[in-house]
Design an enzyme around this catalytic site. Structure first.
Site, short mmCIF file in Angstrom:
data_model
loop_
_atom_site.label_atom_id
_atom_site.label_comp_id
_atom_site.label_asym_id
_atom_site.label_seq_id
_atom_site.Cartn_x
_atom_site.Cartn_y
_atom_site.Cartn_z
N GLU A 1 56.00 13.60 46.03
CA GLU A 1 57.24 14.29 45.68
C GLU A 1 57.06 15.07 44.38
O GLU A 1 56.61 14.52 43.38
CB GLU A 1 58.35 13.24 45.49
CG GLU A 1 59.69 13.86 45.18
CD GLU A 1 60.74 12.81 44.86
OE1 GLU A 1 60.45 11.88 44.09
OE2 GLU A 1 61.85 12.91 45.38
N CYS B 1 67.16 14.82 45.86
CA CYS B 1 66.33 13.81 46.52
C CYS B 1 66.05 14.18 47.97
O CYS B 1 64.99 13.90 48.49
CB CYS B 1 66.99 12.45 46.43
SG CYS B 1 68.65 12.44 47.11
N GLY C 1 61.59 1.91 40.89
CA GLY C 1 62.13 1.02 41.92
C GLY C 1 61.28 -0.24 42.07
O GLY C 1 61.79 -1.36 42.16
N SER D 1 63.04 7.07 40.87
CA SER D 1 61.69 7.22 41.43
C SER D 1 61.16 5.91 42.00
O SER D 1 61.61 4.82 41.64
CB SER D 1 60.75 7.70 40.32
OG SER D 1 60.70 6.71 39.31
N GLU E 1 67.54 3.55 46.08
CA GLU E 1 67.53 4.90 46.68
C GLU E 1 66.44 5.67 45.97
O GLU E 1 66.60 6.05 44.81
CB GLU E 1 68.88 5.60 46.45
CG GLU E 1 70.08 4.92 47.05
CD GLU E 1 70.08 4.96 48.56
OE1 GLU E 1 69.32 5.75 49.15
OE2 GLU E 1 70.83 4.18 49.14
N LYS F 1 73.59 2.23 33.26
CA LYS F 1 72.51 2.75 32.40
C LYS F 1 72.26 4.19 32.87
O LYS F 1 71.60 4.42 33.88
CB LYS F 1 71.26 1.89 32.62
CG LYS F 1 70.28 1.85 31.49
CD LYS F 1 69.85 3.17 30.96
CE LYS F 1 68.59 3.73 31.54
NZ LYS F 1 68.36 5.12 31.10
P1 NAD Z 1 63.30 7.74 37.16
O1 NAD Z 1 62.93 6.68 38.14
O2 NAD Z 1 62.30 8.16 36.16
O3 NAD Z 1 64.59 7.31 36.34
C1 NAD Z 1 65.75 6.85 37.00
C2 NAD Z 1 66.51 5.94 36.06
O4 NAD Z 1 65.72 4.78 35.83
C3 NAD Z 1 66.82 6.55 34.71
O5 NAD Z 1 68.11 6.17 34.29
C4 NAD Z 1 65.76 5.93 33.82
O6 NAD Z 1 66.17 5.84 32.48
C5 NAD Z 1 65.64 4.54 34.43
N1 NAD Z 1 64.38 3.87 34.12
C6 NAD Z 1 63.20 4.43 33.72
N2 NAD Z 1 62.29 3.46 33.49
C7 NAD Z 1 62.89 2.29 33.75
C8 NAD Z 1 62.44 0.93 33.71
N3 NAD Z 1 61.21 0.59 33.34
N4 NAD Z 1 63.34 -0.03 34.07
C9 NAD Z 1 64.59 0.29 34.47
N5 NAD Z 1 65.06 1.55 34.50
C10 NAD Z 1 64.21 2.54 34.15
O7 NAD Z 1 63.81 8.96 38.04
P2 NAD Z 1 64.32 10.37 37.54
O8 NAD Z 1 63.14 11.15 37.08
O9 NAD Z 1 65.48 10.21 36.64
O10 NAD Z 1 64.89 10.98 38.92
C11 NAD Z 1 64.07 11.54 39.88
C12 NAD Z 1 63.84 10.58 41.02
O11 NAD Z 1 65.07 10.14 41.58
C13 NAD Z 1 63.12 11.27 42.16
O12 NAD Z 1 62.12 10.42 42.66
C14 NAD Z 1 64.22 11.47 43.19
O13 NAD Z 1 63.79 11.59 44.52
C15 NAD Z 1 65.04 10.26 43.00
N6 NAD Z 1 66.39 10.46 43.58
C16 NAD Z 1 66.71 9.78 44.73
C17 NAD Z 1 67.97 9.96 45.31
C18 NAD Z 1 68.37 9.22 46.58
O14 NAD Z 1 69.57 9.20 46.92
N7 NAD Z 1 67.46 8.62 47.31
C19 NAD Z 1 68.89 10.82 44.70
C20 NAD Z 1 68.51 11.49 43.54
C21 NAD Z 1 67.26 11.29 42.97
#
Ligand code: NAD
Length: 495
Positions: free
Chosen positions: A399, A300, A247, A243, A265, A189
């Protein structure tokens, strides 16, 4: 490295509407709905993707399960999986220019960084796990003479992969490659605002000889397709980067469905700690500026909290501000830009919200703090530094995921450790000191998955990446990541 000529040839390529990738072929979503793809470079729509729904996710999971049961991938000799995945790595390299430009149009990352971090790094990751998989052995347990205890390693089944928009191809490969190498079938996804490169990866995988159904991609909104994947009764594991709030939802979906395992992650608020004994303050300032501002802070592990020892504070800040103001923000498809666009207009608004709140809470704006290049129609933000940040401020605790740095000063090592560990996160960190004992004490004292010493960022596929505390659990990269996608089975045989 990609040339400006190649970039300019590819930057206006017609993309059209991209469907889902299920059972080895592109298809429309069942409802036929689409989402516009807006480039943060100029705010224009340049493509559209299928807006999948729960029925599409079900179709993809069914295809993955069927492929898994058939066994032409899951029970194939590891040498076969190695061959196909090695071919995929080659194809990703061959199409590196195309993938890099496509990804930059989608998410605005500066092309030099995108080229290395997305196609090249993804190809390296795929090759790493391809080469690893025929070196993974089962075990014979040290039992009594009258029994034989065998420990088999088997794929889990169907793995769901959900990734964010900052580096979708690289992060996608960190999960897809070990999952496939281990014999699983996968449903990806992608992030709704940056799906194009992962769709292309699935096509290249089919070209490389991956059997139909082994790798599927369902685009669409997270709250719809992501939720459907998380709640699906026939998905055995979810590997997620994103995020904290999403998670948490995934853990809840797992609890409410089939107790699928969930690897998370998540975000960070990583401390970058500069001691007076740093080997080279100027170099530390240049690397620290890059450590927060590259990719507009959308990394991240970004060093978003800078802790500077009081005795060198003024000198260091001068160097930091001069390194920061030298960074050129501009068209991410121009090789002379150091920093590209913020991924979307929404993310830019969110970043500016953090700036406004930091000012209200009493932090001092040193540089930046505003939208720039508005005339392009794109989402660009000046690298922003705040000082006099205190622990109770939002900027010290939450963050941003944008180009906003909060600076604090400290006097002693104990104070640095206390400040470093004072958030709910524990993803990355750095320590700058030429004192070996201080460096090793800090490595032990900081609660984080990664501690850099005298550098910021930088790593390769050989070392694990992941966090502690609310930065999540499970590790991407290295041979340890492979273990997440393998189940242990005991055979206890009476002799
Ligand atoms: P996000 O959590 O908004 O989205 C991540 C993914 O989850 C997307 O594909 C999104 O479509 C999906 N998603 C959204 N709502 C969902 C739901 N209800 N159920 C299941 N999936 C859903 O994050 P983002 O804005 O895309 O990315 C930024 C975040 O990612 C930041 O918090 C950043 O720190 C983190 N990040 C972490 C790492 C790491 O290795 N730890 C690496 C890169 C980014």
């Amino acid at each position: 490295m990609i040339s400006q000529n190649a970039i300019d040839t590819l930057r206006h390529t017609e993309i059209g509407t991209r469907g889902l990738f299920i059972d080895g072929a592109q298809s429309q979503g069942i409802a036929g709905a689409t989402l516009p793809v807006i480039s943060p470079i100029d705010g224009r729509v340049f493509a559209s993707i299928a807006d999948g729904n729960a029925a599409d996710v079900d179709r993809a999971v069914t295809s993955a399960r069927k492929a898994f049961e058939k066994g032409s991938w899951s029970r194939a000799a590891p040498a076969f999986r190695k061959k196909v995945l090695s071919r995929l790595a080659e194809l990703v390299e061959k199409h590196a220019d195309e993938l890099a430009v496509l990804g930059v149009r989608d998410n605005g990352t500066e092309i030099g960084m995108a080229y290395k971090a997305e196609p090249l790094s993804a190809a390296g990751t795929i090759r790493y796990y391809a080469e690893a998989i025929d070196k993974v052995y089962g075990e014979i347990a040290p039992t009594a003479e009258n029994v034989l205890g065998l420990i088999h390693k088997e794929p889990l089944g169907v793995v769901g992969v959900i990734v964010p928009w900052n580096f979708p191809l690289m992060i996608g490969a960190w999960k897809v490659a070990p999952a496939l190498a281990a014999g699983n079938c996968v449903v990806v996804k992608p992030p709704e605002i940056a799906s194009l490169t992962l769709l292309r990866l699935a096509e290249l995988a089919a070209d490389a000889g991956l059997p139909a159904g082994v790798l599927n991609v369902v685009t669409g909104r997270g709250a719809v397709t992501g939720e459907a994947l998380g709640l699906h009764m026939d998905v055995d594991a979810i590997a997620f980067t994103g995020s904290g709030p999403v998670g948490r939802r995934l853990l809840d979906y797992s609890a409410r469905s089939n107790l699928k395992r969930v690897f998370l992650e998540l975000g960070g608020k990583s401390p970058n700690i500069v001691f007076a004994a740093a080997p080279d303050l100027k170099q530390a300032a240049v690397v620290s500026a890059n450590g927060i501002f590259r990719n507009s802070g959308q990394v991240c592990v970004a060093g978003s909290r800078l802790l500077v020892q009081a005795s060198v504070y003024d000198r260091f800040m001068d160097e930091l501000v001069s390194a920061t103001t030298r960074l050129k923000v501009g068209d991410p498809l121009d090789l002379t830009s150091d920093i590209g666009a913020v991924s979307s207009a929404e993310q830019l608004d969110k970043n500016l919200g953090f700036v406004a709140r930091a000012q209200i809470e009493g932090a001092r704006l040193v540089t930046g703090g505003e939208r720039i290049l508005a005339e392009t129609g794109g989402s660009y933000m000046a690298p922003t530094i705040f000082e006099n940040v205190t622990q109770n401020m939002q900027l010290a605790r939450e963050e941003v995921f944008g180009p906003v740095l909060g600076v604090m000063r400290f006097d002693t090592e104990e104070e640095a450790v206390r400040l470093a560990n004072s958030t709910v996160y524990g993803l990355a960190s750095a320590v700058w000191t030429a004192n070996l004992s201080t460096a090793h004490r800090m490595v032990r004292a900081i609660n984080a998955g990664v501690v850099h010493v005298n550098t910021y960022g930088g790593a390769d596929i050989t070392v694990p990446l992941g966090g502690v505390k609310q930065s999540g659990f499970g590790r991407d990269k290295s041979l340890h990541a492979l273990e997440k996608y393998l189940e242990l089975k005991t055979a206890w045989i009476a002799l």
